[in-house]
Design a protein around this motif. Structure first.
Motif, short mmCIF file in Angstrom:
data_model
loop_
_atom_site.label_atom_id
_atom_site.label_comp_id
_atom_site.label_asym_id
_atom_site.label_seq_id
_atom_site.Cartn_x
_atom_site.Cartn_y
_atom_site.Cartn_z
N UNK A 5 0.90 -1.32 -0.15
CA UNK A 5 -0.08 -0.21 -0.11
C UNK A 5 0.74 1.22 -0.27
N UNK A 6 1.97 1.02 0.38
CA UNK A 6 2.83 2.35 1.05
C UNK A 6 3.30 2.88 -0.39
N UNK A 7 3.71 1.97 -1.03
CA UNK A 7 4.97 1.99 -2.52
C UNK A 7 3.45 2.08 -3.78
N UNK A 8 2.27 1.60 -3.63
CA UNK A 8 1.37 1.93 -4.73
C UNK A 8 0.95 3.37 -4.32
N UNK A 9 1.18 3.79 -3.06
CA UNK A 9 0.50 5.61 -2.90
C UNK A 9 1.71 6.75 -3.11
N UNK A 10 2.96 5.85 -3.06
CA UNK A 10 3.85 6.75 -3.82
C UNK A 10 4.76 7.12 -4.70
N UNK A 11 3.99 5.65 -5.55
CA UNK A 11 3.81 6.09 -7.32
C UNK A 11 2.63 6.72 -7.65
N UNK A 12 1.12 6.44 -7.34
CA UNK A 12 0.15 6.31 -7.79
C UNK A 12 0.36 8.46 -8.18
#
Length: 189
Positions: A5-12
């Motif tokens: 979730x952190x990586x998705x939020x970072x790349x979104x």
């Protein structure tokens, strides 16, 4: 929040990657996130075990390995307190308070008190009637902690006749309980 979730939020916010559910990019981020979750868990455990105040398993065992004696308890909180007391032992640990703290650090239920007689201290076992189980081993540890120029005089307490007569009014009542002499001496309940 998981690392996926952190990586998705970072790349979104970049808007370059298709990060929807069941996409190749999301699957790769899920794999990376799962790996990072494992690393995070290992780091949290290591951090917990590094501090004596929070250690629960291998951290306590490694600190115990530094000393010739282990605390005589399996309770985690008491092990932490005992090890902390042992770590406080220093070259100036010859005061009465320091000696008693060191005994507590070894997990011994023993108390040292000064006597009127020069060079003699009295060692008692609070809350333990009679001679405690494993006394010989305890005495050896106590005599290693108490400064060598002091003689240890051990003091044991037993039930008195007065208290016995209050609790067990007749000989018939006493015989009904079926105590041995050693059990009777330490009958304090």
């Amino acid at each position: 929040m998981s690392h996926e979730s952190y990586l998705v939020a970072l790349l979104q916010p970049l808007g370059v990657y298709d990060l929807g559910e069941n996409t190749l990019n999301r699957g790769e981020l899920g794999a990376w996130g799962l790996g990072l979750d494992g690393v995070w868990d290992a780091l949290e455990e290591t951090q917990r075990e590094m501090l004596l105040t929070t250690a629960e398993s291998f951290g306590l065992e490694r600190v115990e390995a530094l000393f010739p004696y282990r605390p005589v308890t399996e309770d985690t909180a008491q092990r932490r307190e005992s090890l902390a007391a042992l770590l406080r032992i220093g070259g100036d640990s010859f005061t009465l308070a320091a000696v008693n703290d060191n005994l507590a650090g070894c997990g011994l239920n023993a108390a040292v008190a000064e006597t009127e007689e020069r060079g003699v201290v009295e060692v008692s076992f609070p809350g333990v009637p009679g001679k405690p189980a494993g006394f010989e081993e305890m005495a050896r540890i106590i005599e290693e902690i108490v400064p060598c120029h002091l003689q240890c005089r051990y003091w044991f307490w037993y039930i008195t006749w007065e208290v016995l007569e209050e609790r067990i009014p007749t000989w018939a009542d006493l015989e009904e309980l079926g105590f041995t002499w050693a059990e009777l001496e330490t009958y304090v309940l």
